[in-house]
Design an enzyme around this catalytic site. Structure first.
Site, PDB file in Angstrom:
ATOM      1  N   HIS A 143     -50.725 104.190  29.503  1.00 47.82           N
ATOM      2  CA  HIS A 143     -51.573 105.525  29.747  1.00 47.82           C
ATOM      3  C   HIS A 143     -52.084 106.105  28.423  1.00 47.82           C
ATOM      4  O   HIS A 143     -51.128 106.895  28.024  1.00 47.82           O
ATOM      5  CB  HIS A 143     -50.825 106.315  30.664  1.00 47.82           C
ATOM      6  CG  HIS A 143     -51.638 107.284  31.151  1.00 47.82           C
ATOM      7  ND1 HIS A 143     -52.428 107.328  32.469  1.00 47.82           N
ATOM      8  CD2 HIS A 143     -51.885 108.656  30.732  1.00 47.82           C
ATOM      9  CE1 HIS A 143     -52.884 108.581  32.500  1.00 47.82           C
ATOM     10  NE2 HIS A 143     -52.490 109.385  31.478  1.00 47.82           N
ATOM     11  N   HIS A 153     -57.560 108.199  32.297  1.00 43.76           N
ATOM     12  CA  HIS A 153     -56.781 106.849  31.701  1.00 43.76           C
ATOM     13  C   HIS A 153     -57.990 106.149  30.925  1.00 43.76           C
ATOM     14  O   HIS A 153     -58.971 105.839  31.666  1.00 43.76           O
ATOM     15  CB  HIS A 153     -56.174 105.971  32.872  1.00 43.76           C
ATOM     16  CG  HIS A 153     -55.561 104.885  32.257  1.00 43.76           C
ATOM     17  ND1 HIS A 153     -54.172 104.839  32.728  1.00 43.76           N
ATOM     18  CD2 HIS A 153     -55.974 103.893  31.494  1.00 43.76           C
ATOM     19  CE1 HIS A 153     -53.715 103.623  32.255  1.00 43.76           C
ATOM     20  NE2 HIS A 153     -54.939 103.096  31.357  1.00 43.76           N
ATOM     21  N   HIS A 161     -60.771 104.244  29.536  1.00 44.33           N
ATOM     22  CA  HIS A 161     -61.676 103.053  29.964  1.00 44.33           C
ATOM     23  C   HIS A 161     -62.779 102.789  29.464  1.00 44.33           C
ATOM     24  O   HIS A 161     -63.580 103.700  29.193  1.00 44.33           O
ATOM     25  CB  HIS A 161     -61.736 103.338  31.360  1.00 44.33           C
ATOM     26  CG  HIS A 161     -62.099 104.464  31.968  1.00 44.33           C
ATOM     27  ND1 HIS A 161     -61.598 105.444  32.246  1.00 44.33           N
ATOM     28  CD2 HIS A 161     -63.612 104.652  32.461  1.00 44.33           C
ATOM     29  CE1 HIS A 161     -62.359 106.551  32.614  1.00 44.33           C
ATOM     30  NE2 HIS A 161     -63.559 105.872  32.932  1.00 44.33           N
ATOM     31  N   THR A 217     -64.033 111.021  34.674  1.00 47.10           N
ATOM     32  CA  THR A 217     -63.535 111.615  35.999  1.00 47.10           C
ATOM     33  C   THR A 217     -62.030 110.946  36.282  1.00 47.10           C
ATOM     34  O   THR A 217     -61.182 111.492  36.751  1.00 47.10           O
ATOM     35  CB  THR A 217     -64.454 110.951  37.310  1.00 47.10           C
ATOM     36  OG1 THR A 217     -64.350 109.689  37.216  1.00 47.10           O
ATOM     37  CG2 THR A 217     -65.788 111.960  37.395  1.00 47.10           C
ATOM     38  N   ASP A 277     -65.507  97.861  38.893  1.00 48.66           N
ATOM     39  CA  ASP A 277     -65.910  99.098  39.058  1.00 48.66           C
ATOM     40  C   ASP A 277     -66.166  99.209  40.721  1.00 48.66           C
ATOM     41  O   ASP A 277     -66.863  98.484  41.253  1.00 48.66           O
ATOM     42  CB  ASP A 277     -66.951  99.715  38.284  1.00 48.66           C
ATOM     43  CG  ASP A 277     -66.873 101.507  38.579  1.00 48.66           C
ATOM     44  OD1 ASP A 277     -66.442 102.033  37.362  1.00 48.66           O
ATOM     45  OD2 ASP A 277     -67.068 101.999  39.598  1.00 48.66           O
TER      46      ASP A 277
HETATM   47  P1  5GP Z   1     -65.641 107.758  34.487  1.00 44.17           P
HETATM   48  O1  5GP Z   1     -66.410 108.697  35.397  1.00 44.17           O
HETATM   49  O2  5GP Z   1     -64.285 108.586  34.202  1.00 44.17           O
HETATM   50  O3  5GP Z   1     -66.272 107.384  33.141  1.00 44.17           O
HETATM   51  O4  5GP Z   1     -65.299 106.492  35.263  1.00 44.17           O
HETATM   52  C1  5GP Z   1     -64.260 106.116  36.356  1.00 44.17           C
HETATM   53  C2  5GP Z   1     -64.998 105.129  37.062  1.00 44.17           C
HETATM   54  O5  5GP Z   1     -63.775 104.591  37.755  1.00 44.17           O
HETATM   55  C3  5GP Z   1     -66.053 105.425  37.932  1.00 44.17           C
HETATM   56  O6  5GP Z   1     -67.183 104.655  37.671  1.00 44.17           O
HETATM   57  C4  5GP Z   1     -65.457 104.909  39.452  1.00 44.17           C
HETATM   58  O7  5GP Z   1     -66.257 104.266  40.075  1.00 44.17           O
HETATM   59  C5  5GP Z   1     -64.333 104.035  38.883  1.00 44.17           C
HETATM   60  N1  5GP Z   1     -63.271 104.235  39.807  1.00 44.17           N
HETATM   61  C6  5GP Z   1     -62.555 105.377  40.673  1.00 44.17           C
HETATM   62  N2  5GP Z   1     -61.607 105.162  41.319  1.00 44.17           N
HETATM   63  C7  5GP Z   1     -61.692 103.649  41.341  1.00 44.17           C
HETATM   64  C8  5GP Z   1     -60.719 102.747  42.033  1.00 44.17           C
HETATM   65  O8  5GP Z   1     -59.909 103.131  43.021  1.00 44.17           O
HETATM   66  N3  5GP Z   1     -60.873 101.485  41.773  1.00 44.17           N
HETATM   67  C9  5GP Z   1     -61.946 101.122  41.091  1.00 44.17           C
HETATM   68  N4  5GP Z   1     -62.268  99.606  40.865  1.00 44.17           N
HETATM   69  N5  5GP Z   1     -62.730 101.778  40.483  1.00 44.17           N
HETATM   70  C10 5GP Z   1     -62.578 103.169  40.502  1.00 44.17           C
HETATM   71 ZN    ZN Z   2     -52.806 105.840  33.741  1.00 46.26          ZN
END
Ligand code: 5GP
Ligand code: ZN
Length: 114
Positions: free
Chosen positions: A46, A98, A100, A95, A30
């Protein structure tokens, strides 16, 4: 998907630190880690989030969990413990749309929400 940041990571259009890859799953660090170990495990296809899962694509959860076990072992958190978390939808804080799984560990994790 064209504008999906994680699809771009899969396609190497955006750099990332990859820690595991097979034909169906990719895992990378991350960019904004909340713990010493913070890896994102994603399907190469996706899928938006848990609400996008169905009988046809559900097998990916098996691959994601097997990858999680391997990564936890390799990153040294298998014995002490780790969390595997997915946020589904805006109110849950998703956020990137896709699917994860955050694999988080390497320190005492808390507070527990549930
Ligand atoms: P969510 O908030 O959707 O559960 O998690 C999205 C995660 O993706 C966040 O923890 C954020 O730091 C990570 N993230 C967002 N953009 C990128 C990126 O371009 N590269 C990497 N390695 N992580 C990302
Ligand atoms: Zn995607």
């Amino acid at each position: 998907m064209e504008n999906c940041i994680f699809c771009k990571i899969i396609n190497r259009e955006i750099p990332s630190t990859i820690v595991y890859e097979d034909d169906k799953v990719l895992a990378f660090k991350d960019i904004n880690p909340v713990a010493p170990v913070h890896v994102l495990i994603i399907p190469k296809v996706h899928i938006k989030n848990v609400m996008d899962l169905n009988e046809q694509n559900l097998d990916i959860l098996k691959d994601i969990h097997l990858a999680a076990k391997k990564i936890a072992g390799e990153m040294g958190v298998a014995d002490k413990g780790f969390r595997l978390i997915t946020n589904c939808g805006e109110e849950a804080g998703q956020t990137v749309f896709h699917l994860h799984y955050h694999l988080i560990g390497g320190k005492e994790l808390g507070p527990k929400i549930i």
